[in-house]
Scaffold this motif. Structure first.
Motif, PDB file in Angstrom:
ATOM      1  N   TYR A 194      35.940 -48.096 -12.531  1.00 27.52           N
ATOM      2  CA  TYR A 194      36.516 -47.309 -13.618  1.00 27.52           C
ATOM      3  C   TYR A 194      36.606 -45.844 -13.197  1.00 27.52           C
ATOM      4  O   TYR A 194      35.700 -45.306 -12.561  1.00 27.52           O
ATOM      5  CB  TYR A 194      35.654 -47.421 -14.870  1.00 27.52           C
ATOM      6  CG  TYR A 194      35.934 -48.652 -15.709  1.00 27.52           C
ATOM      7  CD1 TYR A 194      37.112 -48.771 -16.442  1.00 27.52           C
ATOM      8  CD2 TYR A 194      35.003 -49.688 -15.769  1.00 27.52           C
ATOM      9  CE1 TYR A 194      37.358 -49.899 -17.220  1.00 27.52           C
ATOM     10  CE2 TYR A 194      35.240 -50.817 -16.544  1.00 27.52           C
ATOM     11  CZ  TYR A 194      36.430 -50.910 -17.263  1.00 27.52           C
ATOM     12  OH  TYR A 194      36.672 -52.031 -18.031  1.00 27.52           O
ATOM     13  N   LEU A 226      31.897 -46.558 -18.279  1.00 27.47           N
ATOM     14  CA  LEU A 226      32.780 -47.665 -17.909  1.00 27.47           C
ATOM     15  C   LEU A 226      34.031 -47.628 -18.773  1.00 27.47           C
ATOM     16  O   LEU A 226      34.246 -48.463 -19.659  1.00 27.47           O
ATOM     17  CB  LEU A 226      32.034 -48.998 -18.065  1.00 27.47           C
ATOM     18  CG  LEU A 226      30.772 -49.143 -17.199  1.00 27.47           C
ATOM     19  CD1 LEU A 226      30.065 -50.454 -17.497  1.00 27.47           C
ATOM     20  CD2 LEU A 226      31.122 -49.046 -15.721  1.00 27.47           C
ATOM     21  N   THR A 274      31.534 -52.290 -13.050  1.00 30.57           N
ATOM     22  CA  THR A 274      32.946 -52.475 -13.413  1.00 30.57           C
ATOM     23  C   THR A 274      33.273 -53.957 -13.519  1.00 30.57           C
ATOM     24  O   THR A 274      34.049 -54.378 -14.387  1.00 30.57           O
ATOM     25  CB  THR A 274      33.863 -51.780 -12.382  1.00 30.57           C
ATOM     26  OG1 THR A 274      33.606 -50.367 -12.400  1.00 30.57           O
ATOM     27  CG2 THR A 274      35.329 -52.022 -12.690  1.00 30.57           C
TER      28      THR A 274
END
Length: 257
Positions: free
Chosen positions: A89, A122, A176
């Motif tokens: 991210y 995130l 992620t």
């Protein structure tokens, strides 16, 4: 006893096979050194050159396969050159850089807090990265993951900002993929060159959380295989060396011709 006799024999065989492969693929340097040849002998210089070559590749050619063999006695999943992933991210990637910037100003690493920062970051777009590999990956039966970056016994202090960034990125990449992952990213140093004195942690302090991001010598090997494995592993190397000694002597005797 952490290792059974069968496991010790298997590890000794891994060590022996690694060294035999090194002999098979090693190409000696053809430097003409007439004074050195006359003084020390071509076989001793060939051995020195071989050792220099071996030391530069010891991590990948010896320690990695041995670590895999040891870890298989304790962990559910074990893999060398593990592909961590290739996406993260954007907010998490930015958080990694923010953490690094903060450490360069005020060196107070705290891995638990750093991972918490990554977990709440995130979001954003998914950025593609060059595929990243960990030298060693192990996973417990409960799904807890450990990713290791194996380093030489005296790593370059100037490179530890990059090493720290790699550890954080591995965690970010893992989150992620799975925000609930239990992941630990660490530096591993297979032996302590300062023994019997403590390892000189001051060379690593400032970037690494020494309790959460570093395992050296006994701490590393006993973590992989259980209490007592480090000493047993030293015995395995000694026994492998005794087994290989005739082959080693024969190999280097050829350089005197």
């Amino acid at each position: 006893m952490a290792l059974t006799n069968i496991q010790k024999e298997q590890i000794q065989q891994v060590i022996a096979n690694c060294l035999r492969n090194k002999f098979k693929n090693y190409v000696p340097k053809n430097n003409f050194m007439p004074f050195h040849f006359r003084l020390l002998g071509k076989d001793r210089l060939a051995l020195y050159s071989f050792m220099q070559s071996l030391l530069t590749t010891f991590g990948s050619s010896i320690f990695e396969p041995v670590a895999v063999a040891v870890a298989k006695t304790k962990f559910l999943k074990v893999e060398s050159q593990y592909v961590v992933g290739d996406s993260i991210y954007s907010d998490c990637q930015h958080a990694v850089q923010t953490i690094i910037n903060g450490l360069t100003i005020s060196a107070k690493p705290n891995k638990i807090k750093e991972l918490e920062i990554l977990r709440i970051s995130l979001s954003g777009t998914i950025n593609n990265l060059k595929p990243s590999r960990a030298d060693l990956f192990v996973e417990t039966t409960s799904g807890e993951q450990y990713l290791f970056d194996l380093k030489t016994a005296k790593p370059n202090i100037g490179a530890f900002q990059k090493h720290k960034q790699t550890l954080l990125e591995w965690a970010g990449i893992t989150y992620t993929k799975d925000k609930n992952a239990q992941v630990h990213t660490l530096i591993a140093i297979p032996y302590n060159p300062y023994e019997p004195q403590p390892y000189q942690f001051w060379t690593l302090a400032g970037m690494l959380d020494l309790e959460k991001e570093l395992k050296v010598a006994k701490d590393f090997w006993d973590f992989l295989g259980g209490d007592g494995v480090y000493e047993e592993l030293l015995d395995c190397f000694e026994m492998a060396g005794i087994e290989l000694r005739p082959e080693i002597d024969e190999y280097f005797a050829n350089f005197n011709h």
